[in-house]
Design a protein around this motif. Structure first.
Motif, PDB file in Angstrom:
ATOM      1  N   THR A  65       1.061  -0.794   0.172  1.00 10.68           N
ATOM      2  CA  THR A  65       0.332   0.170  -0.240  1.00 10.68           C
ATOM      3  C   THR A  65       1.190   1.415   0.014  1.00 10.68           C
ATOM      4  O   THR A  65       2.287   0.805   0.328  1.00 10.68           O
ATOM      5  CB  THR A  65      -1.232  -0.045   0.919  1.00 10.68           C
ATOM      6  OG1 THR A  65       0.246  -0.085   2.373  1.00 10.68           O
ATOM      7  CG2 THR A  65      -1.920  -1.414   1.243  1.00 10.68           C
ATOM      8  N   ALA A  66       0.149   2.262  -0.427  1.00  4.65           N
ATOM      9  CA  ALA A  66       1.241   3.847  -0.218  1.00  4.65           C
ATOM     10  C   ALA A  66       0.373   4.775  -0.433  1.00  4.65           C
ATOM     11  O   ALA A  66      -1.282   4.931  -0.953  1.00  4.65           O
ATOM     12  CB  ALA A  66       1.365   3.817  -1.727  1.00  4.65           C
ATOM     13  N   THR A  67       0.590   5.984   0.839  1.00  2.85           N
ATOM     14  CA  THR A  67       0.090   6.811   1.234  1.00  2.85           C
ATOM     15  C   THR A  67       1.026   7.973   1.503  1.00  2.85           C
ATOM     16  O   THR A  67       1.764   8.032   1.687  1.00  2.85           O
ATOM     17  CB  THR A  67      -0.642   6.076   2.271  1.00  2.85           C
ATOM     18  OG1 THR A  67      -1.799   7.691   2.659  1.00  2.85           O
ATOM     19  CG2 THR A  67      -0.653   5.348   3.442  1.00  2.85           C
ATOM     20  N   THR A  68       0.305   9.400   1.394  1.00  4.29           N
ATOM     21  CA  THR A  68       0.968  10.351   1.829  1.00  4.29           C
ATOM     22  C   THR A  68       0.481  10.396   3.584  1.00  4.29           C
ATOM     23  O   THR A  68       1.258  11.453   4.334  1.00  4.29           O
ATOM     24  CB  THR A  68       0.465  11.706   1.179  1.00  4.29           C
ATOM     25  OG1 THR A  68      -0.832  11.694   1.305  1.00  4.29           O
ATOM     26  CG2 THR A  68       1.489  11.364  -0.030  1.00  4.29           C
ATOM     27  N   ASN A  69      -0.193   9.619   3.787  1.00  6.11           N
ATOM     28  CA  ASN A  69      -0.975   9.679   5.506  1.00  6.11           C
ATOM     29  C   ASN A  69       0.347   9.386   6.483  1.00  6.11           C
ATOM     30  O   ASN A  69      -0.862   7.639   6.388  1.00  6.11           O
ATOM     31  CB  ASN A  69      -2.581   8.980   5.828  1.00  6.11           C
ATOM     32  CG  ASN A  69      -2.535   9.656   6.862  1.00  6.11           C
ATOM     33  OD1 ASN A  69      -1.822   8.895   8.222  1.00  6.11           O
ATOM     34  ND2 ASN A  69      -4.251   9.532   7.705  1.00  6.11           N
TER      35      ASN A  69
END
Length: 488
Positions: A65-69
């Motif tokens: 998964t990838a997130t800026t959070n």
């Protein structure tokens, strides 16, 4: 096995890919989750596409998964790996550029010296934010693996103030051992046994054995001086070996900026470095290398994506510590490595509060350090100079005390060999003002620093350094890569 690993600063595309493939070389880890997080959505999507391709090509159930959070990524993670560079290349350029105005010529500038100290000031508040998230959101007992420089300062802050189970990881010891094995004519790395101890980037091979035979100083000096490549690339390192009696883990360029003797005059710098590659002492060498690498990834991304289709080969697993530590903690298969931890008596002649780098063993019970090591007095004295700077720098970063920050920079070995106190005071003011957006703890000190700069009479110079190279274009990099391939 199923658990979650969060990688902060995952937009460091090449390094994240290496960590990812290393970890998936452990057969028990195929069902784990990688949660990538970075400030750059663009970089995140680049690395996620590469990792997704690896998973797909190897027919793995691994989740990515990838997130800026960041908090979302850390939530429920058992392991958190940090690869961050706060301020990116923009701030890093000031770490090199501004000290040059005061005669301070750095090769890397990310550990101590003027650049490394300011880098720590930017990183430490963010490291403490990571630690807060880990305490609140990660799996109970989660382990924080810090790969980011300045290694000792970041790890010191995370342990002392972040109150998180932290280990700092670096590959300097492994690279130094590879050199030693080569000059001694070892057929494989396994023939070399060693004890390496000190602090990060100033770790010393205090005991060496080749196939059980002890290797002394004279034999090692002769072997390095006879080597056709290292005798030219590691001149400074060999000189330190001759004088101290033991070999340092750190590269010629890095080591040169931790000591007060080799980079204090332009003519001395060119005498001790080698320009065949940035790591051997080039002015601002790592900044140039990092800039070129970023540009290369941006333009050559399709090639990196295509290379991700290759099957994972456990025989090509790297010697980066992270995957081996996780394997030992999760499976019980014992791993021996060199780790950055709080000293607490591990090295007898360094302070207990210092972050040291020394041998340890990992199993299901955690990282177990080998205690009672005494390093040579000259090595301890050199380490102590850096430790005192690191301690003041950490305390300054926590308190936002600009006067303490200036004292830390003043006591840096290379800065002290080059600059006067008046120059140091102005240089720190200039660096804090230039990097104010990444230094929230110094917000109240910035107006007065600006006023002092406006009224200062300290002279500076516009200087590129003793051995500076221009950043190469993509076309130049392609041509050089093609020429090397043809030569091979």
């Amino acid at each position: 096995m199923s658990f979650k690993i969060a990688i902060i600063g995952a937009g460091s595309v090449g390094f994240t890919k290496k960590l990812f493939t290393d970890i998936l070389c452990v057969p028990e880890f195929k069902d784990i989750e990688f949660a990538l997080t970075d400030l750059s959505e663009h970089n995140l999507q680049m690395i996620k596409a590469i990792l997704d391709k690896i998973v797909e090509s190897n027919k793995l159930p691994t989740k990515v998964t990838a997130t800026t959070n960041r908090r979302e990524a850390i939530s429920g993670a058992r392991y958190i790996i940090s690869c961050v560079r706060v301020g990116g290349l923009e701030a890093y350029a000031d770490d090199i550029r501004i000290p040059l105005k005061y005669g301070i010529d750095q090769c890397v500038g990310d550990t101590i010296c003027a650049g490394g100290i300011l880098y720590g000031q930017r990183n430490i508040p963010v490291i403490l934010d990571f630690c807060k998230d880990i305490r609140e959101l990660a799996e109970p007992g989660a382990k924080f693996l810090n790969y980011a420089n300045p290694m000792a300062m970041n790890t010191w802050a995370a342990i002392e103030y972040g109150k998180v189970d932290t280990v700092g990881l670096c590959h300097g010891v492994q690279h130094g051992a590879e050199q030693i094995a080569e000059v001694l004519g070892a057929k494989s790395q396994s023939e070399l046994d060693y004890i390496c101890s000190g602090i990060n980037h100033q770790t010393w091979f205090v005991d060496l054995k080749l196939n059980g035979r002890k290797i002394g100083k004279d034999e090692l000096v002769a072997a390095f001086e006879a080597h056709p490549v290292f005798s030219q690339q590691e001149k400074l390192r060999i000189d330190v070996l001759k004088r101290f009696g033991v070999y340092s883990t750190e590269s010629n360029g890095h080591l040169s900026e931790y000591l007060p003797w080799y980079r204090k005059r332009p003519d001395e710098i060119t005498k001790w470095i080698d320009m065949s590659d940035w790591i051997h002492g080039e002015t601002g060498g790592y900044l140039r290398h990092s800039t070129e690498t970023r540009n290369w990834f941006e333009t050559e991304f399709p090639q990196f994506l295509a290379s991700a289709e290759k099957p994972i080969d456990p025989a090509k697993r790297s010697n980066e510590h992270a995957s081996h530590i996780l394997e030992a903690l999760e499976t019980g298969r014992v791993y021996r490595g060199h780790f950055n931890v709080k000293n607490n008596g591990v090295i007898t002649n360094l302070p207990s509060d210092a972050i040291i780098e020394s041998p340890g063993f990992v199993d299901r019970f955690g990282i177990n350090m080998v205690s009672g090591i005494t390093i040579p007095e000259a090595c301890a004295a050199t380490c102590m100079a850096s430790i005192n700077v690191q301690r003041m720098s950490v305390h300054a970063a926590i308190s936002g005390d600009i006067d303490l920050l200036k004292l830390a920079v003043l006591h840096d070995p290379l800065v002290g060999a080059v600059s006067t106190p008046e120059e140091v005071w102005q240089m720190v003011d200039e660096m804090v003002v230039a990097q104010a957006r990444w230094l929230p703890q110094y917000a109240d000190a910035v107006p007065a620093a600006k006023e002092r700069l406006a009224n200062s009479k300290v002279k500076t110079k516009e200087w590129a350094g003793a051995a500076r190279r221009n950043v190469r274009s993509i076309e130049e990099l392609r041509a050089e890569k093609a020429a090397l391939k043809q030569a091979v």
